[in-house]
Scaffold this active site. Structure first.
Site, PDB file in Angstrom:
ATOM      1  N   GLU A 104      21.555  64.384 -49.729  1.00  0.00           N
ATOM      2  CA  GLU A 104      22.235  63.083 -49.819  1.00  0.00           C
ATOM      3  C   GLU A 104      21.951  62.468 -51.188  1.00  0.00           C
ATOM      4  O   GLU A 104      20.816  62.493 -51.663  1.00  0.00           O
ATOM      5  CB  GLU A 104      21.729  62.118 -48.730  1.00  0.00           C
ATOM      6  CG  GLU A 104      22.411  60.744 -48.833  1.00  0.00           C
ATOM      7  CD  GLU A 104      21.810  59.686 -47.917  1.00  0.00           C
ATOM      8  OE1 GLU A 104      22.098  59.719 -46.715  1.00  0.00           O
ATOM      9  OE2 GLU A 104      21.056  58.829 -48.422  1.00  0.00           O
ATOM     10  N   ALA A 133      28.122  49.335 -47.492  1.00  0.00           N
ATOM     11  CA  ALA A 133      28.771  48.682 -46.348  1.00  0.00           C
ATOM     12  C   ALA A 133      29.553  47.467 -46.826  1.00  0.00           C
ATOM     13  O   ALA A 133      29.124  46.759 -47.725  1.00  0.00           O
ATOM     14  CB  ALA A 133      27.735  48.277 -45.313  1.00  0.00           C
ATOM     15  N   ASP A 156      25.398  48.751 -42.156  1.00  0.00           N
ATOM     16  CA  ASP A 156      24.524  47.588 -41.947  1.00  0.00           C
ATOM     17  C   ASP A 156      25.320  46.348 -42.298  1.00  0.00           C
ATOM     18  O   ASP A 156      26.176  46.384 -43.184  1.00  0.00           O
ATOM     19  CB  ASP A 156      23.283  47.700 -42.837  1.00  0.00           C
ATOM     20  CG  ASP A 156      22.290  48.696 -42.268  1.00  0.00           C
ATOM     21  OD1 ASP A 156      22.190  48.765 -41.031  1.00  0.00           O
ATOM     22  OD2 ASP A 156      21.652  49.410 -43.054  1.00  0.00           O
ATOM     23  N   HIS A 207      18.089  52.993 -32.602  1.00  0.00           N
ATOM     24  CA  HIS A 207      18.593  52.126 -33.680  1.00  0.00           C
ATOM     25  C   HIS A 207      17.883  50.769 -33.587  1.00  0.00           C
ATOM     26  O   HIS A 207      17.629  50.284 -32.489  1.00  0.00           O
ATOM     27  CB  HIS A 207      20.113  51.958 -33.529  1.00  0.00           C
ATOM     28  CG  HIS A 207      20.738  51.158 -34.609  1.00  0.00           C
ATOM     29  ND1 HIS A 207      21.129  49.855 -34.432  1.00  0.00           N
ATOM     30  CD2 HIS A 207      21.015  51.448 -35.903  1.00  0.00           C
ATOM     31  CE1 HIS A 207      21.644  49.390 -35.568  1.00  0.00           C
ATOM     32  NE2 HIS A 207      21.579  50.349 -36.475  1.00  0.00           N
ATOM     33  N   LYS A 258      16.680  62.264 -56.835  1.00  0.00           N
ATOM     34  CA  LYS A 258      15.611  62.943 -57.591  1.00  0.00           C
ATOM     35  C   LYS A 258      15.721  64.439 -57.293  1.00  0.00           C
ATOM     36  O   LYS A 258      15.026  64.968 -56.420  1.00  0.00           O
ATOM     37  CB  LYS A 258      14.236  62.417 -57.159  1.00  0.00           C
ATOM     38  CG  LYS A 258      14.004  60.987 -57.597  1.00  0.00           C
ATOM     39  CD  LYS A 258      12.596  60.548 -57.246  1.00  0.00           C
ATOM     40  CE  LYS A 258      12.377  59.131 -57.722  1.00  0.00           C
ATOM     41  NZ  LYS A 258      11.636  58.306 -56.795  1.00  0.00           N
TER      42      LYS A 258
HETATM   43  P1  FAD Z   1      26.942  52.256 -34.422  1.00  0.00           P
HETATM   44  O1  FAD Z   1      27.016  53.611 -33.854  1.00  0.00           O
HETATM   45  O2  FAD Z   1      28.140  51.365 -34.224  1.00  0.00           O
HETATM   46  O3  FAD Z   1      25.655  51.555 -33.766  1.00  0.00           O
HETATM   47  C1  FAD Z   1      25.196  50.279 -34.190  1.00  0.00           C
HETATM   48  C2  FAD Z   1      24.474  49.600 -33.028  1.00  0.00           C
HETATM   49  O4  FAD Z   1      25.431  49.257 -32.009  1.00  0.00           O
HETATM   50  C3  FAD Z   1      23.429  50.487 -32.340  1.00  0.00           C
HETATM   51  O5  FAD Z   1      22.366  49.656 -31.935  1.00  0.00           O
HETATM   52  C4  FAD Z   1      24.180  51.065 -31.158  1.00  0.00           C
HETATM   53  O6  FAD Z   1      23.288  51.379 -30.089  1.00  0.00           O
HETATM   54  C5  FAD Z   1      25.111  49.906 -30.791  1.00  0.00           C
HETATM   55  N1  FAD Z   1      26.391  50.356 -30.219  1.00  0.00           N
HETATM   56  C6  FAD Z   1      27.140  51.418 -30.612  1.00  0.00           C
HETATM   57  N2  FAD Z   1      28.254  51.495 -29.859  1.00  0.00           N
HETATM   58  C7  FAD Z   1      28.221  50.444 -28.990  1.00  0.00           C
HETATM   59  C8  FAD Z   1      29.085  49.971 -27.946  1.00  0.00           C
HETATM   60  N3  FAD Z   1      30.229  50.594 -27.690  1.00  0.00           N
HETATM   61  N4  FAD Z   1      28.712  48.857 -27.292  1.00  0.00           N
HETATM   62  C9  FAD Z   1      27.568  48.206 -27.559  1.00  0.00           C
HETATM   63  N5  FAD Z   1      26.702  48.603 -28.528  1.00  0.00           N
HETATM   64  C10 FAD Z   1      27.033  49.712 -29.226  1.00  0.00           C
HETATM   65  N6  FAD Z   1      24.827  52.563 -44.084  1.00  0.00           N
HETATM   66  C11 FAD Z   1      25.656  52.252 -45.116  1.00  0.00           C
HETATM   67  O7  FAD Z   1      25.972  51.074 -45.301  1.00  0.00           O
HETATM   68  N7  FAD Z   1      26.136  53.218 -45.958  1.00  0.00           N
HETATM   69  C12 FAD Z   1      25.837  54.528 -45.791  1.00  0.00           C
HETATM   70  O8  FAD Z   1      26.294  55.370 -46.558  1.00  0.00           O
HETATM   71  C13 FAD Z   1      24.975  54.885 -44.712  1.00  0.00           C
HETATM   72  N8  FAD Z   1      24.650  56.183 -44.471  1.00  0.00           N
HETATM   73  C14 FAD Z   1      23.871  56.511 -43.394  1.00  0.00           C
HETATM   74  C15 FAD Z   1      23.596  57.860 -43.124  1.00  0.00           C
HETATM   75  C16 FAD Z   1      22.813  58.220 -42.025  1.00  0.00           C
HETATM   76  C17 FAD Z   1      22.539  59.676 -41.758  1.00  0.00           C
HETATM   77  C18 FAD Z   1      22.285  57.209 -41.169  1.00  0.00           C
HETATM   78  C19 FAD Z   1      21.411  57.577 -39.998  1.00  0.00           C
HETATM   79  C20 FAD Z   1      22.553  55.873 -41.422  1.00  0.00           C
HETATM   80  C21 FAD Z   1      23.350  55.505 -42.517  1.00  0.00           C
HETATM   81  N9  FAD Z   1      23.656  54.172 -42.801  1.00  0.00           N
HETATM   82  C22 FAD Z   1      24.476  53.844 -43.854  1.00  0.00           C
HETATM   83  C23 FAD Z   1      23.068  53.097 -41.999  1.00  0.00           C
HETATM   84  C24 FAD Z   1      23.963  52.677 -40.820  1.00  0.00           C
HETATM   85  O9  FAD Z   1      25.177  52.155 -41.312  1.00  0.00           O
HETATM   86  C25 FAD Z   1      23.196  51.629 -40.020  1.00  0.00           C
HETATM   87  O10 FAD Z   1      22.132  52.218 -39.346  1.00  0.00           O
HETATM   88  C26 FAD Z   1      24.021  50.742 -39.101  1.00  0.00           C
HETATM   89  O11 FAD Z   1      23.202  49.637 -38.707  1.00  0.00           O
HETATM   90  C27 FAD Z   1      24.507  51.423 -37.831  1.00  0.00           C
HETATM   91  O12 FAD Z   1      25.489  52.321 -38.107  1.00  0.00           O
HETATM   92  P2  FAD Z   1      26.032  53.330 -36.973  1.00  0.00           P
HETATM   93  O13 FAD Z   1      27.110  54.088 -37.605  1.00  0.00           O
HETATM   94  O14 FAD Z   1      24.941  54.061 -36.333  1.00  0.00           O
HETATM   95  O15 FAD Z   1      26.624  52.216 -35.941  1.00  0.00           O
END
Ligand code: FAD
Length: 288
Positions: A17, A51, A109, A149, A273
């Site tokens: 990444e 984001a 986020d 999460h 890095k």
């Molecule tokens: P979701 O899957 O929507 O989950 C978010 C929260 O909502 C969780 O607590 C989940 O349990 C809950 N949830 C999900 N679906 C529902 C539902 N239907 N009803 C109620 N609750 C629900 N962030 C960036 O800004 N840019 C990036 O490039 C980036 N890359 C990442 C790469 C990886 C491998 C990881 C693990 C994270 C990355 N993130 C990035 C961070 C990520 O955007 C955050 O962790 C964000 O807070 C949650 O994203 P998610 O896609 O998991 O969201």
């Protein structure tokens, strides 16, 4: 090439990444990093996305360079917080026109000073995954969290929400950083109990800086095992030793993951890095 196709050919994928540089003055440095990473012949390189759309053009341009100039499969991250269907359509169009076949679909986020409407057309990552799978033939991944999460009310709720991503059509999951492998094994067991059997790629973060890692752990809710805590305390003010110890720790984690036969890939958070990624790869080159 689509990552789901690579899984058919390889037992274990190795990937990196990178993130777009913060200022345009450092843009050249990312090309040097890509060149070094590409020479290590990874299965793919992923590029993070700001984001709310910040830096989105840079993400797409860098992913396109990875794919078209360096001929390495790219995985473009894409967030949906604050996004409209129109903006997502435009982004997907750019990806398809630039041969980018893989997308990591995320909610993102919540940005601190975001002025617009947070959830316009998509509330959760699963909405975005479903939308992309419905509209395109792209390979779509989702994020998963071995320790749950941070916003999640309970681990079980988080796993159920992960199942929604699987039902939406996710082709694979990449984990958030974690330093204790038992969490990923437990997460996988819980997913299996819900009949979710999707390839999981372990996200590995080599530590190089105590403050940075403590901040990341706090923000992501990831725990610091005692063994890692001792390393951070002992080498806090000795960057060379901390870097070496971080590489050893990451390699031990990877060895355990590979021999567990439970994961489909290792994704190294390079923090731009490449020399650290190179050292890790040298250590594990015969282990696959
Ligand atoms: P979701 O899957 O929507 O989950 C978010 C929260 O909502 C969780 O607590 C989940 O349990 C809950 N949830 C999900 N679906 C529902 C539902 N239907 N009803 C109620 N609750 C629900 N962030 C960036 O800004 N840019 C990036 O490039 C980036 N890359 C990442 C790469 C990886 C491998 C990881 C693990 C994270 C990355 N993130 C990035 C961070 C990520 O955007 C955050 O962790 C964000 O807070 C949650 O994203 P998610 O896609 O998991 O969201």
């Amino acid at each position: 090439m689509k990552i789901r196709e690579i899984f058919k050919e390889k037992k274990l994928t190795i990937s990196f990444e990178i993130f777009p540089p913060k200022t345009s003055s450092t843009i050249e440095s990312i090309y040097d990093s890509i060149e070094t990473l590409a020479s290590l012949k990874p299965d793919f390189i992923s590029v993070t996305y700001g984001a709310g759309g910040s830096n989105s053009k840079l993400t797409l341009n860098i992913a396109s360079i990875v794919e078209n100039k360096y001929q390495v499969n790219s995985l473009a991250h894409l967030t949906c917080v604050g996004a409209s269907q129109y903006s997502i359509d435009e982004t997907l169009k750019f990806m398809q026109e630039n041969n980018i076949e893989n997308v990591l679909a995320l909610r993102g986020d919540i940005p601190k000073d975001f002025a617009g409407e947070l959830f316009k057309d998509f509330s959760h990552a699963s909405d975005l995954i479903y939308y992309i799978k419905d509209k395109t033939n792209m390979c779509v991944g989702g994020a998963c969290y071995p320790e749950g999460h941070v916003e999640s009310l309970s681990e079980n709720m988080d796993i159920k929400n992960l199942k929604l991503k699987a039902l939406a059509g996710s082709d694979f999951f990449i984990t958030q950083l974690f330093f204790d492998n038992s969490f990923i094994y437990k997460m996988e067991d819980k997913l299996n109990l819900l009949d979710v059997d999707i390839p999981i790629i372990a996200g590995i973060m080599p530590i190089t800086n105590k403050k940075q890692i403590m901040r990341m752990a706090e923000l992501s809710g990831c725990s610091i095992p005692e063994k890692l805590g001792r390393i951070l305390n002992k080498y806090e003010y000795n960057p060379d030793a901390l870097r070496d110890a971080g590489i050893i720790y990451a390699c031990e984690q990877i060895l355990d993951l590979i021999t567990s036969n439970k994961i489909k890939g290792i994704h190294i958070y390079t923090m731009n890095k490449p020399e650290i990624a190179k050292r890790i790869l040298n250590n594990i080159s015969t282990l696959r």
